[in-house]
Enzyme design. Structure first.
Site, PDB file in Angstrom:
ATOM      1  N   HIS A   1       0.831  -1.026  -0.047  1.00 52.48           N
ATOM      2  CA  HIS A   1      -0.128  -0.039   0.358  1.00 52.48           C
ATOM      3  C   HIS A   1       1.090   1.566   0.052  1.00 52.48           C
ATOM      4  O   HIS A   1       1.347   1.620   0.876  1.00 52.48           O
ATOM      5  CB  HIS A   1      -0.905   0.019   1.491  1.00 52.48           C
ATOM      6  CG  HIS A   1      -2.010   1.087   1.692  1.00 52.48           C
ATOM      7  ND1 HIS A   1      -1.891   2.572   2.367  1.00 52.48           N
ATOM      8  CD2 HIS A   1      -3.065   1.407   0.998  1.00 52.48           C
ATOM      9  CE1 HIS A   1      -2.785   2.982   2.279  1.00 52.48           C
ATOM     10  NE2 HIS A   1      -3.280   2.380   1.220  1.00 52.48           N
TER      11      HIS A   1
ATOM     12  N   HIS B   1      -0.693  10.328  -3.282  1.00 50.84           N
ATOM     13  CA  HIS B   1      -2.284   9.290  -2.566  1.00 50.84           C
ATOM     14  C   HIS B   1      -3.137  10.341  -2.754  1.00 50.84           C
ATOM     15  O   HIS B   1      -4.224  10.400  -3.126  1.00 50.84           O
ATOM     16  CB  HIS B   1      -1.824   9.276  -1.132  1.00 50.84           C
ATOM     17  CG  HIS B   1      -3.178   8.780  -0.980  1.00 50.84           C
ATOM     18  ND1 HIS B   1      -3.924   9.577   0.125  1.00 50.84           N
ATOM     19  CD2 HIS B   1      -4.114   7.458  -0.865  1.00 50.84           C
ATOM     20  CE1 HIS B   1      -5.159   8.272   0.256  1.00 50.84           C
ATOM     21  NE2 HIS B   1      -5.339   7.496  -0.117  1.00 50.84           N
TER      22      HIS B   1
END
Length: 329
Positions: free
Chosen positions: A33, A75
């Protein structure tokens, strides 16, 4: 009659004492992630290289466009919670006091320093025990640069680690006059990612956009519908018409804890019945919420809930856990 009864009793005893055949645990995929983000600042090439060394199955890329249409690995559509943009370009914020990736060229973005995630209002580091804030010399990079790193490492290490890009806020980009999805699909195709056999999983929270990718843009990639809200569980049948899997928030899988054990919603079983894989997010060893330990979190979701994979900031911990589980089957 007695001899017949004894015969069946003997059969029952033999059956009960037979050793059970060893079971095989269904393979689970480990998704880094934002890279190995529990150890290095998220979405830096250093975090991606570390994740690759950990032998993950896939490495994630969140994608946002620059002013000059370069897909940037970051992100959010904002810059001010992972870079020094507010000090380097103090006059470039919008009316909401946020600094947007889309307002900067790729060359400008490359001048920024990337650091561990922090609260832009207070300046405090979000995960306090991770890589120290404002240390090191980390930079933003493009999707192309990251693919070349991963493919290069695959070649030099003889591995075949995949990529797991996310189309980030396509509606926002559309309002800005940009088509993020088409640009990303073009880059992926240029680097050999076209079908489900090419070790690339494409994800998006925007259901309309993901459906468009499959039906209008005719993509043959493995598609995952990200999920955020409870009512989306009712839409699995629709998701299955264009997606190959779902990526729910892990709490959408949990129900309640009874006698120390978690019970589950029907989300995973319902998805499996429709042929959808389930890759929940995010497994964090330093943000456990309702779990007493990271071990409990992994056991609960990966084994008891029977999900197919996990997004994690700590890939080595999940890989180690799964390796131990294999020896128990």
């Amino acid at each position: 009659m007695k001899s017949i009864s004894l015969f069946f009793i003997c059969l029952l005893v033999i059956s009960c004492n037979q050793t059970k055949k060893p079971q095989t645990m269904k393979p689970k995929i480990v998704i880094a992630h934002r890279g190995a983000s529990g150890y290095l600042p998220e979405h830096t090439l250093e975090a991606k290289a570390m994740a690759h060394e950990m032998n993950v199955d896939f490495i994630e890329q969140d994608l946002v466009l620059s002013k000059d249409d370069v897909p940037i690995v970051i992100h959010d559509i904002y810059l001010d919670d992972v870079t020094n943009v507010s000090t380097k370009f103090p006059n470039r914020k919008r009316q909401d006091n946020r600094f947007y990736v889309i307002d900067f060229t790729f060359d400008e973005l490359k001048t920024l320093q990337v650091t561990e995630r922090f609260n832009p209002e207070t300046g405090e580091q979000v995960y306090k025990n991770r890589f120290p804030i404002w240390k090191g010399n980390f930079k933003l990079h493009s999707l192309q640069e990251e693919i070349e790193l991963i493919q290069g490492l695959n070649a030099s290490t003889q591995k075949n680690i995949g990529i797991y890009p996310e189309i980030k806020e396509p509606a926002f980009h559309a309002k800005e006059g940009k088509n993020l999805t088409k640009i990303v699909l073009k880059v992926l195709a240029d680097y050999g990612y076209n079908t489900k056999n090419d070790n690339c999983i494409l994800q998006c929270f925007d259901a309309k956009e993901l459906e468009k990718i499959r039906k209008e843009l005719k993509s043959e990639l493995f598609l995952v519908q990200l999920m955020e809200f409870e009512d989306e569980a009712k839409k699995l049948g629709h998701f299955a018409r264009y997606a190959d899997g779902i990526g729910p928030w892990y709490r959408q899988i949990l129900s309640e804890k009874i006698d120390g054990k978690f019970t589950f919603t029907s989300l995973v079983s319902d998805a499996h019945k429709l042929g959808l894989q389930v890759h929940p997010y995010t497994f964090r060893a330093d943000a456990l919420a309702e779990f007493s330990s990271f071990e409990e979190m992994m056991e609960t979701l990966l084994i008891d809930a029977n999900v197919d994979g996990a997004f994690t900031d700590f890939p080595n911990k999940v890989i180690s856990f799964l390796e131990k589980q294999k020896t128990n089957y």
